[in-house]
Design a protein around this motif. Structure first.
Motif, mmCIF file in Angstrom:
data_model
loop_
_atom_site.group_PDB
_atom_site.id
_atom_site.type_symbol
_atom_site.label_atom_id
_atom_site.label_comp_id
_atom_site.label_asym_id
_atom_site.label_seq_id
_atom_site.Cartn_x
_atom_site.Cartn_y
_atom_site.Cartn_z
ATOM 1 N N SER A 11 0.831 -1.195 0.000
ATOM 2 C CA SER A 11 0.000 0.000 0.000
ATOM 3 C C SER A 11 0.875 1.257 0.000
ATOM 4 C CB SER A 11 -0.872 -0.038 1.249
ATOM 5 O OG SER A 11 -2.010 0.707 1.101
ATOM 6 N N GLU A 14 2.511 1.612 -3.344
ATOM 7 C CA GLU A 14 1.520 2.128 -4.317
ATOM 8 C C GLU A 14 1.249 3.611 -4.063
ATOM 9 O OE1 GLU A 14 -1.219 1.931 -7.524
ATOM 10 O OE2 GLU A 14 0.534 0.755 -6.947
ATOM 11 N N HIS A 15 1.142 3.969 -2.786
ATOM 12 C CA HIS A 15 0.897 5.361 -2.426
ATOM 13 C C HIS A 15 2.054 6.248 -2.930
ATOM 14 C CE1 HIS A 15 -0.314 8.830 -0.039
ATOM 15 N NE2 HIS A 15 0.912 8.888 0.450
ATOM 16 N N ARG A 60 4.148 5.577 -5.329
ATOM 17 C CA ARG A 60 4.126 5.592 -6.798
ATOM 18 C C ARG A 60 3.076 6.592 -7.302
ATOM 19 N NH1 ARG A 60 1.313 3.901 -10.871
ATOM 20 N NH2 ARG A 60 -0.237 2.808 -9.637
ATOM 21 N N LEU A 61 1.881 6.551 -6.693
ATOM 22 C CA LEU A 61 0.828 7.480 -7.130
ATOM 23 C C LEU A 61 1.207 8.937 -6.826
ATOM 24 C CD1 LEU A 61 -2.353 5.479 -6.058
ATOM 25 C CD2 LEU A 61 -1.568 5.933 -8.396
ATOM 26 N N ARG A 62 1.870 9.174 -5.717
ATOM 27 C CA ARG A 62 2.285 10.531 -5.383
ATOM 28 C C ARG A 62 3.310 11.052 -6.396
ATOM 29 N NH1 ARG A 62 5.080 12.046 0.105
ATOM 30 N NH2 ARG A 62 6.019 10.122 -0.531
ATOM 31 N N ARG A 63 4.238 10.138 -6.779
ATOM 32 C CA ARG A 63 5.222 10.530 -7.801
ATOM 33 C C ARG A 63 4.528 10.845 -9.132
ATOM 34 N NH1 ARG A 63 8.083 6.348 -5.522
ATOM 35 N NH2 ARG A 63 7.595 4.966 -7.244
ATOM 36 N N GLU A 64 3.559 9.964 -9.466
ATOM 37 C CA GLU A 64 2.828 10.193 -10.719
ATOM 38 C C GLU A 64 2.083 11.518 -10.668
ATOM 39 O OE1 GLU A 64 0.017 7.382 -12.466
ATOM 40 O OE2 GLU A 64 1.506 5.809 -12.121
ATOM 41 N N LEU A 65 1.457 11.784 -9.533
ATOM 42 C CA LEU A 65 0.710 13.033 -9.380
ATOM 43 C C LEU A 65 1.657 14.229 -9.483
ATOM 44 C CD1 LEU A 65 -2.037 14.315 -8.802
ATOM 45 C CD2 LEU A 65 -1.526 14.115 -6.373
#
Length: 119
Positions: free
Chosen positions: A97, A100-101, A103-108
């Motif tokens: 988790s 994933e969090h 990774r999503l923060r980097r993507e954002l």
């Protein structure tokens, strides 16, 4: 004289009878002491048997308690193993988790940077 001889024989017979009575009394005393000793030994044996029986029952009860404790310990070990497995799964899920969090923060962040340059 006949009377003196008979008197002497009677005295000897009485003396022998007295000696026999004394011997019988001593033998009776020996028998009574033996009976007393055997009775005491028997009572001691009965006490030991009762004590041994009580000890045997106590040992059986302790064995039963040990068996119950061992069963309980095995059950608790199984529960602990299951809890460890659940905690490992939750820890793994938490790590996934967090990954994933991140990774999503980097993507954002990357999308946010890209959006600055978008028309």
């Amino acid at each position: 004289s006949i009377a003196a001889r008979q008197s002497e024989e009677a005295r000897l017979a009485a003396s022998e009878a007295m000696a026999a009575c004394k011997q019988a009394a001593e033998e009776r005393s020996d028998v009574e002491r033996t009976v007393q000793r055997v009775t005491e030994d028997l009572e001691m044996g009965e006490q030991r048997a009762a004590s041994g029986s009580a000890a045997w029952h106590l040992i059986r009860a302790l064995e039963s308690d040990v068996a119950d404790t061992a069963r309980t310990a095995l059950e608790e070990m199984e529960v602990a193993r299951q809890l460890r497995d659940v905690l490992q799964e939750e820890s793994q899920t938490h790590i996934q988790s967090k990954t994933e969090h991140d990774r999503l923060r980097r993507e954002l962040r990357d999308l946010s940077r890209l959006s600055r340059f978008a028309p």
